[in-house]
Motif scaffolding. Structure first.
Motif, mmCIF file in Angstrom:
data_model
loop_
_atom_site.group_PDB
_atom_site.id
_atom_site.type_symbol
_atom_site.label_atom_id
_atom_site.label_comp_id
_atom_site.label_asym_id
_atom_site.label_seq_id
_atom_site.Cartn_x
_atom_site.Cartn_y
_atom_site.Cartn_z
ATOM 1 N N PHE A 166 -3.015 3.114 0.757
ATOM 2 C CA PHE A 166 -1.808 3.167 -0.066
ATOM 3 C C PHE A 166 -1.972 4.289 -1.071
ATOM 4 O O PHE A 166 -3.081 4.569 -1.535
ATOM 5 C CB PHE A 166 -1.622 1.829 -0.782
ATOM 6 N N GLY A 167 -0.855 4.943 -1.387
ATOM 7 C CA GLY A 167 -0.881 5.990 -2.406
ATOM 8 C C GLY A 167 0.310 5.863 -3.333
ATOM 9 O O GLY A 167 1.405 5.493 -2.905
ATOM 10 N N PHE A 168 0.098 6.153 -4.621
ATOM 11 C CA PHE A 168 1.226 6.139 -5.555
ATOM 12 C C PHE A 168 0.928 6.992 -6.773
ATOM 13 O O PHE A 168 -0.220 7.301 -7.090
ATOM 14 C CB PHE A 168 1.574 4.709 -5.972
ATOM 15 N N GLU A 169 2.007 7.395 -7.431
ATOM 16 C CA GLU A 169 1.917 8.074 -8.715
ATOM 17 C C GLU A 169 2.899 7.425 -9.676
ATOM 18 O O GLU A 169 3.872 6.791 -9.262
ATOM 19 C CB GLU A 169 2.199 9.567 -8.570
ATOM 20 N N GLU A 170 2.658 7.600 -10.954
ATOM 21 C CA GLU A 170 3.410 6.859 -11.956
ATOM 22 C C GLU A 170 4.889 7.227 -11.990
ATOM 23 O O GLU A 170 5.707 6.458 -12.504
ATOM 24 C CB GLU A 170 2.789 7.057 -13.343
ATOM 25 N N SER A 171 5.245 8.359 -11.430
ATOM 26 C CA SER A 171 6.641 8.814 -11.472
ATOM 27 C C SER A 171 7.461 8.236 -10.321
ATOM 28 O O SER A 171 8.287 8.925 -9.726
ATOM 29 C CB SER A 171 6.707 10.337 -11.469
ATOM 30 N N TYR A 172 7.200 6.950 -9.974
ATOM 31 C CA TYR A 172 8.017 6.178 -9.036
ATOM 32 C C TYR A 172 7.909 6.676 -7.599
ATOM 33 O O TYR A 172 8.839 6.547 -6.815
ATOM 34 C CB TYR A 172 9.488 6.176 -9.478
ATOM 35 N N GLY A 173 6.759 7.233 -7.242
ATOM 36 C CA GLY A 173 6.537 7.711 -5.879
ATOM 37 C C GLY A 173 5.454 6.907 -5.184
ATOM 38 O O GLY A 173 4.367 6.701 -5.744
ATOM 39 N N LEU A 175 3.675 5.787 -1.064
ATOM 40 C CA LEU A 175 3.586 5.998 0.380
ATOM 41 C C LEU A 175 2.754 4.879 0.985
ATOM 42 O O LEU A 175 1.564 4.750 0.702
ATOM 43 C CB LEU A 175 2.948 7.355 0.705
ATOM 44 N N ILE A 176 3.407 4.074 1.814
ATOM 45 C CA ILE A 176 2.746 2.990 2.548
ATOM 46 C C ILE A 176 2.714 3.405 4.009
ATOM 47 O O ILE A 176 3.753 3.464 4.664
ATOM 48 C CB ILE A 176 3.507 1.663 2.370
ATOM 49 N N GLY A 177 1.528 3.716 4.519
ATOM 50 C CA GLY A 177 1.408 4.218 5.881
ATOM 51 C C GLY A 177 1.132 5.710 5.886
ATOM 52 O O GLY A 177 1.241 6.389 4.858
ATOM 53 N N THR A 178 0.798 6.222 7.055
ATOM 54 C CA THR A 178 0.440 7.642 7.185
ATOM 55 C C THR A 178 1.465 8.405 8.017
ATOM 56 O O THR A 178 1.161 9.448 8.580
ATOM 57 C CB THR A 178 -0.953 7.786 7.816
ATOM 58 N N ASP A 182 4.237 12.779 2.130
ATOM 59 C CA ASP A 182 4.937 12.804 0.847
ATOM 60 C C ASP A 182 5.382 11.389 0.517
ATOM 61 O O ASP A 182 5.334 10.501 1.374
ATOM 62 C CB ASP A 182 6.144 13.744 0.923
ATOM 63 N N LYS A 183 5.800 11.184 -0.689
ATOM 64 C CA LYS A 183 6.292 9.864 -1.073
ATOM 65 C C LYS A 183 7.515 9.501 -0.238
ATOM 66 O O LYS A 183 8.298 10.363 0.139
ATOM 67 C CB LYS A 183 6.596 9.824 -2.569
ATOM 68 N N ASP A 184 7.672 8.214 0.041
ATOM 69 C CA ASP A 184 8.723 7.742 0.934
ATOM 70 C C ASP A 184 9.310 6.459 0.368
ATOM 71 O O ASP A 184 8.679 5.407 0.418
ATOM 72 C CB ASP A 184 8.172 7.512 2.342
#
Length: 335
Positions: A166-173, A175-178, A182-184
């Motif tokens: 899992f990946g995320f950034e504080e600015s509401y972005g 990504l679940i999955g590969t 980019d954020k999805d």
């Protein structure tokens, strides 16, 4: 569920997702069709509480417990949920990221032993206690989802030991999955709907689960500090300031120009990338004449035409670790 794309592109795919999975939902009709004039909002940004005004009004009318809002290009997602007093509560980007992470850790099957969560250096440090509690590692990158996407590639090429969870950034972005680099917000919205439905089925809620996280792992305070510089002294302070800026993409290029226009006297701009044709729709230095050229050098040239007295150092490289940032010393005021 109430859903709004805020006059953006998310309406058609999100209606299909929510319908195919059998959710009871309504859309904000005034905002469902794409409209670049954004007539019903001052700022079509799911980080802004005001952007939820029509959504929460509809939710109150029909008794919905969650409002989901995508930004216009449907890569970010914000939500409004009911708190214990039946008032609307707006979790920020860090809080939604932690909720998603905890939901995945508790419910996803077959999490690899070397699973990693990727976040950025400006996102919440609370992740450093939540992920390890489930034996999941944490990696942090510079701001910008391209750096999170880079870690996925490095995992796949065996350049790094780990598996992307899992990946995320504080600015509401998020990504679940590969499937993307980019954020999805579409897949994320699908998981948020599932998460809200599940918690409702067990007598809980997203708000209650957030409070459980704080009680288990501790409370974390977040805030934004605004600095106002006035008059001659303020101008002089800006002139003598030294700022390092990493990344000159859709956000960074505009920040670099803004810093130059307000009179910051010393800038170090860092980006190892070149302009691609796909950058033209949102990056300040991108046009048909700059395709293939180095972003850092282009930005330096642009700043020289705006603020000729500024001392600008352009560093054309990708920063991989602490050994690559020896140019940050005690003379730097902000990074």
């Amino acid at each position: 569920i109430v859903y709004t794309p805020l006059h953006g592109t998310g309406g058609r795919p999100m209606k299909r997702i929510l319908s195919d999975f059998g959710y009871s939902f309504e859309v904000v009709k005034e905002q469902i069709e794409p409209d670049g004039n954004f007539p019903t909002v001052v700022y079509a940004n799911p980080e802004e509480v005001a952007a939820f005004k029509l959504g929460t009004a509809l939710a109150d009318e029909i008794g919905a417990k969650i409002v989901m809002a995508n930004d216009p290009d449907a890569d970010r997602i914000g939500i409004a949920v009911k708190d214990d007093n039946d008032e609307w509560y707006y979790p920020n980007g860090n809080q939604v990221g932690l909720l998603l992470l905890q939901y995945l850790l508790n419910n996803k099957k077959d999490i690899p032993a070397n699973a990693q969560v990727i976040t950025t250096i400006v996102s919440t440090p609370m992740i450093d206690v939540i992920a390890p509690a489930k034996n999941v590692g944490v990696m942090k990158t510079l701001t910008g989802f391209k750096y999170i996407g880079e870690k996925i590639r490095q995992f796949e090429n065996k350049e790094l030991d780990g598996s992307y969870l899992f990946g995320f950034e504080e600015s509401y972005g998020y990504l679940i999955g590969t499937h993307a680099r980019d954020k999805d917000a579409l897949v994320t919205s699908m998981i948020i709907a599932e998460m809200a439905s599940y918690y409702n089925s067990i007598g809980s809620s997203i708000y209650k689960e957030l409070q459980k996280l704080y009680k288990e792992f501790g409370f974390y305070l977040e805030g934004i500090k605004s600095v106002t510089l006035k008059g001659k002294d303020g101008i002089e302070k800006l002139k003598n300031s030294k700022i390092v800026l990493f990344g000159l993409g859709g956000v960074g290029s505009y920040i670099a120009e803004a810093l130059a226009r307000v009179g910051v006297g010393n800038l170090i701009i860092v980006d190892g990338d070149i302009v691609d044709i796909t950058n033209i729709n949102r990056q300040l230095i991108a046009n048909i004449n700059t395709i293939g050229k180095n972003k850092a050098e282009l930005m330096k040239d642009r700043i020289s035409l705006i603020n000729p007295s500024a001392n600008v150092v352009a560093i054309s490289k990708f920063v991989k670790g602490e050994n690559d940032i020896d140019f940050i010393d005690e003379t730097v005021d902000y990074v």
